[in-house]
Design a protein around this motif. Sequence first.
Motif, PDB file in Angstrom:
ATOM      1  N   GLU A 182       0.837  -1.210   0.000  1.00  0.00           N
ATOM      2  CA  GLU A 182       0.000   0.000   0.000  1.00  0.00           C
ATOM      3  C   GLU A 182       0.866   1.252   0.000  1.00  0.00           C
ATOM      4  O   GLU A 182       0.586   2.234  -0.697  1.00  0.00           O
ATOM      5  N   LYS A 183       1.946   1.199   0.766  1.00  0.00           N
ATOM      6  CA  LYS A 183       2.856   2.343   0.841  1.00  0.00           C
ATOM      7  C   LYS A 183       3.479   2.615  -0.533  1.00  0.00           C
ATOM      8  O   LYS A 183       3.567   3.765  -0.974  1.00  0.00           O
ATOM      9  N   LYS A 186       0.891   4.110  -2.968  1.00  0.00           N
ATOM     10  CA  LYS A 186       0.692   5.550  -2.758  1.00  0.00           C
ATOM     11  C   LYS A 186       1.886   6.342  -3.294  1.00  0.00           C
ATOM     12  O   LYS A 186       1.725   7.448  -3.824  1.00  0.00           O
ATOM     13  N   GLU A 189       1.462   6.652  -6.996  1.00  0.00           N
ATOM     14  CA  GLU A 189       0.428   7.638  -7.329  1.00  0.00           C
ATOM     15  C   GLU A 189       0.956   9.060  -7.192  1.00  0.00           C
ATOM     16  O   GLU A 189       0.699   9.918  -8.048  1.00  0.00           O
ATOM     17  N   ARG A 190       1.717   9.300  -6.112  1.00  0.00           N
ATOM     18  CA  ARG A 190       2.280  10.653  -5.925  1.00  0.00           C
ATOM     19  C   ARG A 190       3.311  10.955  -6.998  1.00  0.00           C
ATOM     20  O   ARG A 190       3.377  12.073  -7.524  1.00  0.00           O
TER      21      ARG A 190
END
Length: 228
Positions: A182-183, A186, A189-190
């Motif tokens: 999950e990290k 993200k 995505e950033r």
Amino acid sequence: MILTWNHVAALAIVSKFPQERFNVVYKTISRFVLPNNKGLIQLPELWPIFTELVEQVIPHKQLKNVLTFEAIGGLLVGEWVSLFHMSLPLALRKKAFDIVEKHGDYGIIALTLTVIQEHHLVFEEALDSFSTDPAGIDSGMFFQFDVRTRLSKIPETARSISLGGYEEFLSSVVKLRSRDIEKHAKMVERFEAQLPLRTSYRKSEGSGSPAVQDYRAYRHKFESREEE
């Protein structure tokens, strides 16, 4: 490496496991310690998770130093490729075979943590001795020899430990892996949000910078494993 693999083969033969089952476990362990398939032993991809959890099992001041020596090959690698030949009796190694066959890399890490927890006195005493040993590569070799010597003095009939705790460790490993996935998701995505023409990057599979492609490959690999 060949001699240690023989321990796994011998276990399969004695236990009358079919060739297909041996192949699964063999390939799992091979991928675990030889991730690039180039004949060079490397730390498994779950190593950061292992170190995070093992520090909770044995909160010893010298543990970090010992783990540094393990990074260049040592005690744990020997146990992994022999399926815990040194620390578990035959009956429990059969169960370890089942666990690795079913849970793969996660199972190997969970078993390692379980063995360390159950033999914690051996590891703690070895770590105490390590504390008084001069720093350097010889310290890591001394620790490996010390643990092996202490375990060898325990009769095989007395090495029967409870592997029941592996399920709790397995759950912890899975949760931490999900956290890391999950990290990274993200982070991707950033990262993509800061790229110019991000819409075209997302529509075109394989486009984007090498860093973006690496992150996508990482996510796909481990998300696929989770689905299995």
